[in-house]
Motif scaffolding. Sequence first.
Motif, PDB file in Angstrom:
ATOM      1  N   ARG A 183       0.798  -0.938  -0.093  1.00 27.11           N
ATOM      2  CA  ARG A 183       0.091   0.096   0.035  1.00 27.11           C
ATOM      3  C   ARG A 183       0.928   1.203   0.083  1.00 27.11           C
ATOM      4  O   ARG A 183       0.706   1.953   0.744  1.00 27.11           O
TER       5      ARG A 183
ATOM      6  N   ASP B  29       0.430   3.901  -1.589  1.00 28.23           N
ATOM      7  CA  ASP B  29      -0.313   4.778  -1.755  1.00 28.23           C
ATOM      8  C   ASP B  29      -0.471   5.304  -0.250  1.00 28.23           C
ATOM      9  O   ASP B  29      -0.691   6.734  -0.148  1.00 28.23           O
ATOM     10  N   VAL B  30      -0.436   4.826   0.844  1.00 33.08           N
ATOM     11  CA  VAL B  30      -0.893   5.022   2.088  1.00 33.08           C
ATOM     12  C   VAL B  30       0.714   5.150   2.924  1.00 33.08           C
ATOM     13  O   VAL B  30       0.750   5.942   3.879  1.00 33.08           O
TER      14      VAL B  30
ATOM     15  N   VAL C  54       3.306   7.498   7.319  1.00 33.14           N
ATOM     16  CA  VAL C  54       2.078   7.521   6.741  1.00 33.14           C
ATOM     17  C   VAL C  54       2.140   8.643   5.754  1.00 33.14           C
ATOM     18  O   VAL C  54       2.518   9.598   6.300  1.00 33.14           O
TER      19      VAL C  54
ATOM     20  N   SER D  60      -2.418  12.893   2.209  1.00 29.92           N
ATOM     21  CA  SER D  60      -3.229  12.851   1.086  1.00 29.92           C
ATOM     22  C   SER D  60      -3.567  14.198   0.640  1.00 29.92           C
ATOM     23  O   SER D  60      -4.326  14.706  -0.257  1.00 29.92           O
TER      24      SER D  60
ATOM     25  N   LEU E 220      -3.954   0.091   8.793  1.00 28.95           N
ATOM     26  CA  LEU E 220      -4.681   0.958   7.527  1.00 28.95           C
ATOM     27  C   LEU E 220      -5.763   1.622   7.762  1.00 28.95           C
ATOM     28  O   LEU E 220      -5.884   2.952   7.360  1.00 28.95           O
ATOM     29  N   LYS E 221      -6.771   1.166   8.445  1.00 30.16           N
ATOM     30  CA  LYS E 221      -8.036   1.983   8.729  1.00 30.16           C
ATOM     31  C   LYS E 221      -7.751   3.198   9.543  1.00 30.16           C
ATOM     32  O   LYS E 221      -8.281   4.144   8.956  1.00 30.16           O
TER      33      LYS E 221
ATOM     34  N   SER F 109      -5.032   4.896   9.397  1.00 32.64           N
ATOM     35  CA  SER F 109      -4.209   5.835   8.911  1.00 32.64           C
ATOM     36  C   SER F 109      -5.252   6.240   7.530  1.00 32.64           C
ATOM     37  O   SER F 109      -5.157   7.537   7.323  1.00 32.64           O
ATOM     38  N   GLU F 110      -5.984   5.642   6.968  1.00 33.77           N
ATOM     39  CA  GLU F 110      -6.923   6.091   6.017  1.00 33.77           C
ATOM     40  C   GLU F 110      -8.047   7.275   6.611  1.00 33.77           C
ATOM     41  O   GLU F 110      -8.018   8.225   6.088  1.00 33.77           O
ATOM     42  N   GLU F 111      -8.405   6.825   7.905  1.00 34.17           N
ATOM     43  CA  GLU F 111      -9.186   7.829   8.543  1.00 34.17           C
ATOM     44  C   GLU F 111      -8.354   9.211   8.620  1.00 34.17           C
ATOM     45  O   GLU F 111      -8.951  10.234   8.736  1.00 34.17           O
TER      46      GLU F 111
ATOM     47  N   ARG G 265      -5.991  10.295   7.213  1.00 34.61           N
ATOM     48  CA  ARG G 265      -5.655  11.038   5.843  1.00 34.61           C
ATOM     49  C   ARG G 265      -6.559  11.887   5.451  1.00 34.61           C
ATOM     50  O   ARG G 265      -6.624  12.776   4.940  1.00 34.61           O
ATOM     51  N   GLN G 266      -7.932  11.485   5.930  1.00 35.36           N
ATOM     52  CA  GLN G 266      -9.009  12.208   5.456  1.00 35.36           C
ATOM     53  C   GLN G 266      -9.527  13.284   6.407  1.00 35.36           C
ATOM     54  O   GLN G 266     -10.046  14.353   5.736  1.00 35.36           O
TER      55      GLN G 266
END
Lengths: 491, 491
Positions: free
Chosen positions: A402, A404-405, A421, A424, A482-483, A485-487, A489-490
Amino acid sequence: MDPEEYRRAAYASVDYIVDYFKTIAERQVVADVEPGYLRQLLPSEMPQEPERWDDIQNDFDRHIVPGLTHWQSPNFLAWFPANTSFPSILGELYSAAFSAPAFNWICSPAVTELETIVLDWLAKQMGLPSQFLSDSEGGGVIQGSASEAVVTTMVAARDRYLRDAIASKYSTEEEKEAAIAAARGKLVAFASDQTHSATHKAALIAGVKFVAIKTHPEEDYALTGSAVTKAIQEAEENGLLPFYLTASLGTTAICAVDKFIEIGVATKEYPHIWKHVDAAYSGAALVCPEFQHYLAGVEDFDSFDMNMHKWLLVNFDASCLYVRKRKDLIDALSVAPPYLRSSVSDSGLVIDYRDWQIPLGRRFRALKIWFVMRTYGAKGMQEHIRKTLGIGAHFAKLIQSRHDVFSIATPPRFGLTVFQVVPSKSGETANSLTKKVADRINDEKVLFVTASTVDGLFCIRVVTGSPWATEKAMTEAFEYILKVSEEERQT
Amino acid sequence: MDPEEYRRAAYASVDYIVDYFKTIAERQVVADVEPGYLRQLLPSEMPQEPERWDDIQNDFDRHIVPGLTHWQSPNFLAWFPANTSFPSILGELYSAAFSAPAFNWICSPAVTELETIVLDWLAKQMGLPSQFLSDSEGGGVIQGSASEAVVTTMVAARDRYLRDAIASKYSTEEEKEAAIAAARGKLVAFASDQTHSATHKAALIAGVKFVAIKTHPEEDYALTGSAVTKAIQEAEENGLLPFYLTASLGTTAICAVDKFIEIGVATKEYPHIWKHVDAAYSGAALVCPEFQHYLAGVEDFDSFDMNMHKWLLVNFDASCLYVRKRKDLIDALSVAPPYLRSSVSDSGLVIDYRDWQIPLGRRFRALKIWFVMRTYGAKGMQEHIRKTLGIGAHFAKLIQSRHDVFSIATPPRFGLTVFQVVPSKSGETANSLTKKVADRINDEKVLFVTASTVDGLFCIRVVTGSPWATEKAMTEAFEYILKVSEEERQT
């Protein structure tokens, strides 16, 4: 508590421990308590009357266990592992029963003799140079921690330097003493800026200066021969006296391996500089032949230390220190008043390990090492190392899948993955985002990771070496990271 | 070893330990093995294949146990006792299972918090001055041994002295550094000539000079205020810088108690000298109010250390060190790289004991102390102290009843009797006869005693603090010593 009450209490404790390990994966890895929690639960003075074991055990379960962080949990991914294992626990059990501060051979001969034997076994299994075996002029000794190993060798190094490099130039006692007094304030110990803080702390204790030599990403943050040469020259130009150097086999933040061969060459003209290898964590991998190439050049070093209590199935403490010349330790640390002498010690036939360490007394730590070595055998130990390395490699692959992350900060080594991380949104830096993710992970207490900075990069370190680790648990850990990190990033 | 195999092995080990203590009085107190015995019994390399626990346990019984010296035996009368007890063993059992190198609070909060609580409990029970409680500027910390307590406080003392008494006189960093470098070679630590060698060894480690101050029989070998004044003045006349002094509550050879009040007065003009009380063995008696008068004057001291692992039912290691100002330790020993920091540590709300000691990592030693305190209660501990003191007094009385054969060298104190054998023939000295008797006792291995010299007198020391000691066993020990002495007087 009479023997029969003890038997019942001990059986119940053994059962409690079995249940503990059977449920370790379900326990919240980090203790969910606030600072000062225990003070509110316990009385302010000790009990006057004897209490029943059942009540003590009950309070232990209600008040102490909730305040523990579970280092054996598959969700413990912080710092480095601190293994325990069933045979190791049995070793501590017997050691506590036979309690003896075995400072002399006669205090309890088996304590000394088993220590020499298991340290020789370990040295041979790791492929250490023969200078570190007990049938040479050197040998091994169990220390409490890698920090103590550094202090112990640094004190020996300091005294050897003051004697051989300073006092030896003078003839009268007065001149020697004056020269030593003048030199004390100029001694300097080196390590790389990636080396564990233990070397810096040891310099504080030994009363000498410390210089951290800068490492560079192009060299994978390894200490090189040319950097050592430069540091020695600069120190000498400033009137300082270099006497000690720590090189690492696996640094703390990123598991870098210093260039032992180059360092040996760079210090050839400086025989009075004591060279120590700190292999505290990564040294465990040396029980597998495929890692022993890392030892090339170590034959030029004065001492080598690795902690079985990190990744090699023996519970804390069991730091295995090897020195090339035991005389260096004894010269620095031996004080022999009449009450510590015995005919067998005076005969020189035996080792008195008290002269190889800072404290006088010592526990029977060789027993747990022996139990672990026999229960696992070399093959079982290798299997444990390779299995946990495989789990580490699995995690690194997931992170790399990943890109991308996540971005890997340094190449994964010895099961450790260090990553950032990737932001974005414009305006956010990888450092601040990674810190947010790390803080949230540790606040939520689903996993426990360590955050650290590498050359200005704020990174998350993930490593497991637990015998209870599984690839499945690591996959779940990755998915959770991952979860989060994605949160983050948003938001 | 899976959990069920562990359960079986642990039950069997518990049974072995129960049998061990039930038969301890019948076991030969000193191991009957020759140097190198174990090397001949074990293979020269570690096993490659895993082995069965039954085989390991069997080898343990055949090869290791015969090489143990039995410190809990009622016939162990050497050095000082090193107690263990059933609840203490349970504490080690759990500690090994929950293994964590608890350098920070968050590593395992209960490890830190229970330590602060039980050390406060102990300080209150012993009647220590309030400066040593955790709600003052000071507090307690568990060290591995009294030697480490001396090194730790001496390093803090050295750095405090160099900062407050030396560097503070200068304004620029260069001047401060030059003054510190010049001062390092002149620092001197003091203790009496009866003080345990740990202070001398600590001076070697800290890189400072050591001066043993002569004591005298007229003063019962206690360090006096006037002797301290004289030593300080002499040192200053020689250009030295006194910065540390150990006073003993119970010296090693004869349990002398130094004159704390006088020493406080003598050092009033020297606030930069760190004053440490070493109560390693005798401090245990302070849990009984009738001994707390010995503490008069200790409020003028910077630190106090006693070993629960000697006479207070907790197995080695549990050395309880108290300091008046925790800042002194932290200033000297704190190194905080990013990977050792946590938000809760940075908040200052918690104690990180790693900054109160030499090593970084630490075991969960408070647990065994807590188990012992609750199982015995203060009353049970007092009973143990008074019972073993009674057995010691019984022995002293027996020795005194035969002044035709024995002469007491110093007044019996804290259960310790120190005596010589009186020669019956002209041409023989008490020293040579006493040495013959001591050697024969230890060679025959019926009892184990320590021989030591006090001010030129070769003496036998007899002390028991074992929970398994009995008056009957002590009477038999006396009769045996009498028999050997009478025989040696004739030959």
